[in-house]
Write a protein that holds these residues in place. Structure first.
Motif, mmCIF file in Angstrom:
data_model
loop_
_atom_site.group_PDB
_atom_site.id
_atom_site.type_symbol
_atom_site.label_atom_id
_atom_site.label_comp_id
_atom_site.label_asym_id
_atom_site.label_seq_id
_atom_site.Cartn_x
_atom_site.Cartn_y
_atom_site.Cartn_z
ATOM 1 N N LYS A 92 9.980 39.850 -3.915
ATOM 2 C CA LYS A 92 8.895 40.795 -3.648
ATOM 3 C C LYS A 92 8.100 40.445 -2.394
ATOM 4 O O LYS A 92 7.437 41.283 -1.827
ATOM 5 N N GLN A 93 8.149 39.178 -2.005
ATOM 6 C CA GLN A 93 7.390 38.688 -0.859
ATOM 7 C C GLN A 93 5.908 39.021 -0.972
ATOM 8 O O GLN A 93 5.217 39.197 0.023
ATOM 9 N N LYS A 94 5.415 39.122 -2.216
ATOM 10 C CA LYS A 94 3.996 39.414 -2.412
ATOM 11 C C LYS A 94 3.136 38.200 -2.074
ATOM 12 O O LYS A 94 1.929 38.287 -2.048
ATOM 13 N N PHE A 95 3.782 37.070 -1.877
ATOM 14 C CA PHE A 95 3.031 35.855 -1.577
ATOM 15 C C PHE A 95 2.697 35.764 -0.098
ATOM 16 O O PHE A 95 2.040 34.833 0.345
ATOM 17 N N LEU A 96 3.141 36.738 0.676
ATOM 18 C CA LEU A 96 2.937 36.691 2.121
ATOM 19 C C LEU A 96 1.778 37.590 2.554
ATOM 20 O O LEU A 96 1.513 38.590 1.885
ATOM 21 N N PRO A 97 1.061 37.265 3.635
ATOM 22 C CA PRO A 97 1.307 36.143 4.534
ATOM 23 C C PRO A 97 0.918 34.794 3.908
ATOM 24 O O PRO A 97 0.063 34.738 3.030
ATOM 25 N N ALA A 98 1.582 33.762 4.405
ATOM 26 C CA ALA A 98 1.280 32.412 3.934
ATOM 27 C C ALA A 98 0.884 31.542 5.127
ATOM 28 O O ALA A 98 1.312 31.785 6.246
ATOM 29 N N ILE A 99 0.043 30.548 4.838
ATOM 30 C CA ILE A 99 -0.278 29.535 5.853
ATOM 31 C C ILE A 99 0.366 28.232 5.384
ATOM 32 O O ILE A 99 0.122 27.786 4.266
ATOM 33 N N ALA A 100 1.223 27.659 6.242
ATOM 34 C CA ALA A 100 1.886 26.406 5.890
ATOM 35 C C ALA A 100 1.371 25.283 6.778
ATOM 36 O O ALA A 100 1.341 25.423 8.007
ATOM 37 N N LEU A 101 0.963 24.199 6.149
ATOM 38 C CA LEU A 101 0.607 22.999 6.904
ATOM 39 C C LEU A 101 1.768 22.017 6.747
ATOM 40 O O LEU A 101 2.049 21.566 5.639
ATOM 41 N N VAL A 102 2.459 21.751 7.846
ATOM 42 C CA VAL A 102 3.562 20.786 7.807
ATOM 43 C C VAL A 102 3.062 19.490 8.432
ATOM 44 O O VAL A 102 2.751 19.450 9.626
ATOM 45 N N VAL A 103 2.945 18.465 7.598
ATOM 46 C CA VAL A 103 2.394 17.182 8.068
ATOM 47 C C VAL A 103 3.377 16.062 7.790
ATOM 48 O O VAL A 103 3.672 15.760 6.638
ATOM 49 N N SER A 104 3.846 15.438 8.879
ATOM 50 C CA SER A 104 4.801 14.347 8.676
ATOM 51 C C SER A 104 4.555 13.280 9.733
ATOM 52 O O SER A 104 3.524 13.293 10.410
#
Ligand code: KG4
Ligand code: ZN
Length: 373
Positions: A143-155
């Motif tokens: 459904k992609q109802k979770f979008l838009p999303a903000i992703a923090l990629v920390v490595s």
């Protein structure tokens, strides 16, 4: 579809086999094997990853890892439908080992191959986190109802805030201008003689502090926290710790001083990460927050992200209520692994109209500076 995922962008050789089953509402993933050969012992004396040593170890370990991954999945190469391999970003000597190995397998067994952006791997594995249960995974994809999303990629190599409008549609809205958050953990730990990798060492010291409370009133800067943009900077924090250590040579042997310093370093990093991420969430009216990458294994960071997300959900402090969900992979899938590459590879193959046509291994090229957008 059975997917083989190969990850060698830094210092972990990761090979995994997953099974992707399309369903009426989306896709279900089963992890059949997840083999990781860690190089921590090799790099620990240097306090960080040495690229040529990493490549040498990948070369030594990659074939045994494949054999184990296939054995654990009770499968052979002829039953693999897709090979997914990290093509970047990362250390080029390391990337080349995985990419060339994957291409050779694709050629030998005539299996389609797809190149994966390492950062998309970190994001994809959060979407399919086992903690969420299969039904949620199906829902997310279909459904992609979770979008838009903000992703923090920390490595150890990256600190990026990514706006995800669709799966496969990414925009980097902020990133570090110097050191990554994980690199800051690693460098501070090296400075304090705590060992490598620094994240778990700093967090273990910080946990001991909880019990006793503040004694030295150490205060470190929160770099760029007040800046309006979504960029980060962590090298100044490391330098602040260096000066503090130089100015307090008498206290440095006191375990309580180290514990308080670790607690404050960890909290300074968390404050900046949370502040920027939640500012982005409000600006882009995100419905989902994704926390991923090696640093996402940090217990305190996970806890404070969860608290902040639930505050938003409840409209804490006079703010409007947000329908927001927080996704973070299980700790073992935060660090580099082949599962995340297999998952992202499956998604990439599904959205590529040319996928499976021609000799796909011919198109796979490693790129140390590969961008998400
Ligand atoms: O994603 P990853 O395995 O490799 C890269 O792509 O860089 O991340 C490794 C980084 C290292 O800097 C390590 O110190 C950090 O993740 N890390 C942590 C924790 N566990 C690993 N940082 C903070 N707290 C942790 N518990
Ligand atoms: Zn990574």
């Amino acid at each position: 579809m059975t997917v083989l995922g190969i990850e060698t962008s830094c210092d972990d050789t990761g090979i995994a086999v997953i099974k992707a089953t399309p369903t009426l509402v989306g896709v279900k993933f089963d992890i059949l094997s997840n083999v990781i050969s860690s190089q921590i012992k090799i790099h620990a004396p240097f306090g960080g990853v040495v690229p040529n040593l990493a490549a040498r170890e990948h070369l030594k370990n990659i074939e045994p890892c494949l054999k184990t991954a296939l054995k654990e999945a009770s499968i052979n190469m002829r039953r693999i439908d897709l090979i997914a391999v990290t093509i970047g970003p990362g250390l080029i000597p390391s990337l080349l080992i995985g990419v060339n190995f994957a291409k050779a397998l694709a050629y030998k067994y005539n299996i389609p191959i797809v190149g994966v952006n390492h950062l998309e791997g970190h994001i994809a594995v959060a979407l399919f986190s086992p903690e969420r249960g299969i039904s949620n995974s199906k829902f997310l994809i279909s459904k992609q109802k979770f979008l838009p999303a903000i992703a923090l990629v920390v490595s150890g190599g990256h600190t990026q805030l990514v706006l995800m409008r669709k799966i496969g549609d990414y925009k980097v809205i902020g990133e570090t201008r110097d050191d990554a958050a994980g690199e800051c953990f690693d460098k501070v730990a090296k400075l304090l003689g705590l060992g490598y990798p620094g994240g778990p060492k700093i967090s273990a010291e910080a946990e001991k502090f909880e019990v006793k409370g503040s004694k030295f009133e150490i205060q470190l800067p929160r770099p760029m926290i007040k800046h309006k943009n979504f960029d980060f900077s962590f090298s100044g924090l490391k330098t602040a710790v260096l000066y503090l250590v130089q100015d307090n040579k008498d206290k440095i042997k006191n375990p309580e001083f180290i514990q308080e310093l670790c607690k404050e370093t960890q909290q300074a990093i968390i404050d900046v990460l949370i502040n920027k991420t939640f500012k982005a969430v409000e600006k882009y009216k995100a419905k989902t927050i994704i926390l991923s990458g090696g640093v996402a294994a940090n217990t305190e960071l996970r806890k404070q992200f969860e608290v902040q997300s639930s505050r938003l959900r409840q409209g804490f402090g006079g703010q409007a209520k947000f329908k927001i969900q927080f996704l973070v992979p299980t700790k073992n899938l935060c660090m580099d692994n082949g599962v995340m590459i297999a998952m992202a590879g499956y998604l990439a193959a599904k959205r590529d109209p040319d996928f499976g046509r021609g000799k796909s291994w011919n198109r796979i090229i490693a790129n140390a500076n590969l961008r998400l957008n």
